[in-house]
Design an enzyme around this catalytic site. Structure first.
Site, PDB file in Angstrom:
ATOM      1  N   SER A  11      -0.861   4.330 -10.881  1.00  0.00           N
ATOM      2  CA  SER A  11      -0.333   4.474  -9.520  1.00  0.00           C
ATOM      3  C   SER A  11       0.467   5.764  -9.414  1.00  0.00           C
ATOM      4  CB  SER A  11       0.568   3.290  -9.182  1.00  0.00           C
ATOM      5  OG  SER A  11       1.269   3.587  -7.988  1.00  0.00           O
ATOM      6  N   HIS A  36      -4.693   5.038  -8.239  1.00  0.00           N
ATOM      7  CA  HIS A  36      -4.196   3.978  -7.348  1.00  0.00           C
ATOM      8  C   HIS A  36      -3.176   4.613  -6.397  1.00  0.00           C
ATOM      9  CE1 HIS A  36      -3.387  -0.194  -6.208  1.00  0.00           C
ATOM     10  NE2 HIS A  36      -2.101   0.129  -6.170  1.00  0.00           N
ATOM     11  N   ASP A  38      -0.661   4.015  -3.312  1.00  0.00           N
ATOM     12  CA  ASP A  38       0.129   2.980  -2.628  1.00  0.00           C
ATOM     13  C   ASP A  38       0.682   3.507  -1.314  1.00  0.00           C
ATOM     14  OD1 ASP A  38       0.180   0.685  -4.456  1.00  0.00           O
ATOM     15  OD2 ASP A  38       1.131   2.083  -5.849  1.00  0.00           O
ATOM     16  N   MET A  40       2.731   2.695   2.051  1.00  0.00           N
ATOM     17  CA  MET A  40       3.715   1.726   2.576  1.00  0.00           C
ATOM     18  C   MET A  40       4.286   2.232   3.894  1.00  0.00           C
ATOM     19  SD  MET A  40       5.832   1.162  -0.918  1.00  0.00           S
ATOM     20  CE  MET A  40       4.995   0.747  -2.458  1.00  0.00           C
ATOM     21  N   HIS A  69      -4.335   1.221  -1.700  1.00  0.00           N
ATOM     22  CA  HIS A  69      -3.693  -0.085  -1.482  1.00  0.00           C
ATOM     23  C   HIS A  69      -2.792   0.039  -0.259  1.00  0.00           C
ATOM     24  CE1 HIS A  69      -0.610  -3.189  -3.318  1.00  0.00           C
ATOM     25  NE2 HIS A  69      -1.197  -3.641  -2.226  1.00  0.00           N
ATOM     26  N   MET A  71      -0.244  -1.202   2.133  1.00  0.00           N
ATOM     27  CA  MET A  71       0.832  -2.162   2.389  1.00  0.00           C
ATOM     28  C   MET A  71       1.391  -1.826   3.759  1.00  0.00           C
ATOM     29  SD  MET A  71       2.314  -2.042  -1.449  1.00  0.00           S
ATOM     30  CE  MET A  71       1.424  -0.516  -1.749  1.00  0.00           C
ATOM     31  N   MET A 140      -1.175  -9.471  -6.578  1.00  0.00           N
ATOM     32  CA  MET A 140       0.106  -8.788  -6.804  1.00  0.00           C
ATOM     33  C   MET A 140       0.913  -9.550  -7.850  1.00  0.00           C
ATOM     34  SD  MET A 140       0.251  -6.034  -4.972  1.00  0.00           S
ATOM     35  CE  MET A 140       1.906  -5.617  -5.507  1.00  0.00           C
ATOM     36  N   ASP A 178      -1.655  -5.851 -10.023  1.00  0.00           N
ATOM     37  CA  ASP A 178      -0.802  -4.713  -9.683  1.00  0.00           C
ATOM     38  C   ASP A 178       0.669  -5.104  -9.696  1.00  0.00           C
ATOM     39  OD1 ASP A 178       0.314  -2.441  -8.592  1.00  0.00           O
ATOM     40  OD2 ASP A 178      -0.646  -2.639  -6.622  1.00  0.00           O
TER      41      ASP A 178
HETATM   42  C1  DX5 Z   1       3.985  -1.994  -5.650  1.00  0.00           C
HETATM   43  C2  DX5 Z   1       2.755  -1.153  -5.780  1.00  0.00           C
HETATM   44  C3  DX5 Z   1       2.338  -0.919  -7.174  1.00  0.00           C
HETATM   45  C4  DX5 Z   1       3.314  -0.162  -7.992  1.00  0.00           C
HETATM   46  C5  DX5 Z   1       2.974  -0.334  -9.441  1.00  0.00           C
HETATM   47  O1  DX5 Z   1       4.232  -2.237  -4.310  1.00  0.00           O
HETATM   48  O2  DX5 Z   1       1.669  -1.739  -5.098  1.00  0.00           O
HETATM   49  O3  DX5 Z   1       1.055  -0.304  -7.215  1.00  0.00           O
HETATM   50  O4  DX5 Z   1       3.339   1.187  -7.696  1.00  0.00           O
HETATM   51  O5  DX5 Z   1       3.980   0.240 -10.183  1.00  0.00           O
HETATM   52  P1  DX5 Z   1       4.558  -0.450 -11.496  1.00  0.00           P
HETATM   53  O6  DX5 Z   1       3.451  -0.487 -12.473  1.00  0.00           O
HETATM   54  O7  DX5 Z   1       5.677   0.460 -11.880  1.00  0.00           O
HETATM   55  O8  DX5 Z   1       5.040  -1.834 -11.114  1.00  0.00           O
HETATM   56 ZN    ZN Z   2      -0.410  -0.939  -5.494  1.00  0.00          ZN
END
Ligand code: DX5
Ligand code: ZN
Length: 229
Positions: A11, A36, A38, A40, A69, A71, A140, A178
């Site tokens: 990520s 990956h 993320d 948000m 991903h 969110m 998750m 994840d």
């Molecule tokens: C959390 C994300 C993850 C996160 C993973 O909301 O979806 O992808 O970045 O990071 P680690 O491995 O540090 O938990």
């Molecule tokens: Zn993620």
């Protein structure tokens, strides 16, 4: 059962954004399989990460598929834009989509693989009527919103249960896990039936990220067929 088929998706949320190409190049040169990404929105989760300009910058340099991903609330507003920004896989949250089936079809129409993610409190049984439509299911193992959180071990029996539901139906979408994954728990996650591991902090927070990827990959023999970049 010995795990032998899995992909690693570091990520970039845990990267130094002052030197994002440092992280992209490291991932390109490593045995990692996907980026990956993320996204948000500060609404679905209590944090804002980044959006299209950062993704497009990663796309210009990335030599491996981008696993996005989302969110975010109402992800249907932006599916085509995420595809244009370089997404190969687009995953939306079950909890953010009252019309999940429609969003999954929308993702597929762009040509991307379609994924659905479930939060730690959402039972895998809530997915039974969408299982045959998705290319990937993301379980998750932290509450989404931040990197570097502690792994929630209840994700492991959830993956086992999900794998069983899929086998009963003769389906084999990717099973991605994840949050909080590292060398201390990766093998158990794979043994439960996952075949895509996301790792943020464990990789990009390490002194030698490259070698952590090598070690995560070496847990099995890594022969799962990847999608083209
Ligand atoms: C959390 C994300 C993850 C996160 C993973 O909301 O979806 O992808 O970045 O990071 P680690 O491995 O540090 O938990
Ligand atoms: Zn993620």
């Amino acid at each position: 059962m010995k795990p032998n088929n899995h992909l690693i998706a570091p990520s970039i949320l845990s990267a130094d954004f002052g030197n994002i190409y440092g992280a992209v190049d490291m991932i390109n040169e490593s045995e990692a399989d996907w980026f990956h990404i993320d996204v948000m929105d500060g609404m679905f989760v209590p944090n804002i990460s980044f959006g299209f300009p950062v993704m497009e910058a990663v796309k210009r340099r990335a030599k491996k598929p981008m696993d996005v991903h989302l969110m975010i609330e109402k992800p249907e507003r932006y599916i085509e834009r995420f595809r244009d920004a370089g997404a190969h896989v687009i995953t939306v949250h079950y909890e953010a989509c009252p019309h999940l089936h429609r969003v999954i079809q929308q993702i597929k129409e762009t040509g991307a693989l379609a994924g659905v993610a479930i939060n730690p409190h959402t039972p895998v049984t809530h997915l039974v009527d969408i299982l045959e439509d998705v290319d990937l299911i993301l379980v998750m193992s932290v509450n989404p919103g931040f990197g570097g959180q502690k792994f929630i071990y209840n994700a492991i029996p959830k993956v086992t249960h999900l794998k069983q539901l899929l086998m009963e139906r003769n389906l084999s979408p990717y099973i991605e896990v994840d949050g909080g994954i590292g060398l201390q728990n990766a093998e158990r996650v794979l043994q439960a039936g996952a075949n895509v591991l996301v790792a943020g902090n464990a990789v990009l927070g390490a002194d030698n990220p490259h070698s952590v990827i090598t070690s995560l990959k070496a847990i099995g023999n890594g022969s799962l067929k990847n999608i083209p970049a």
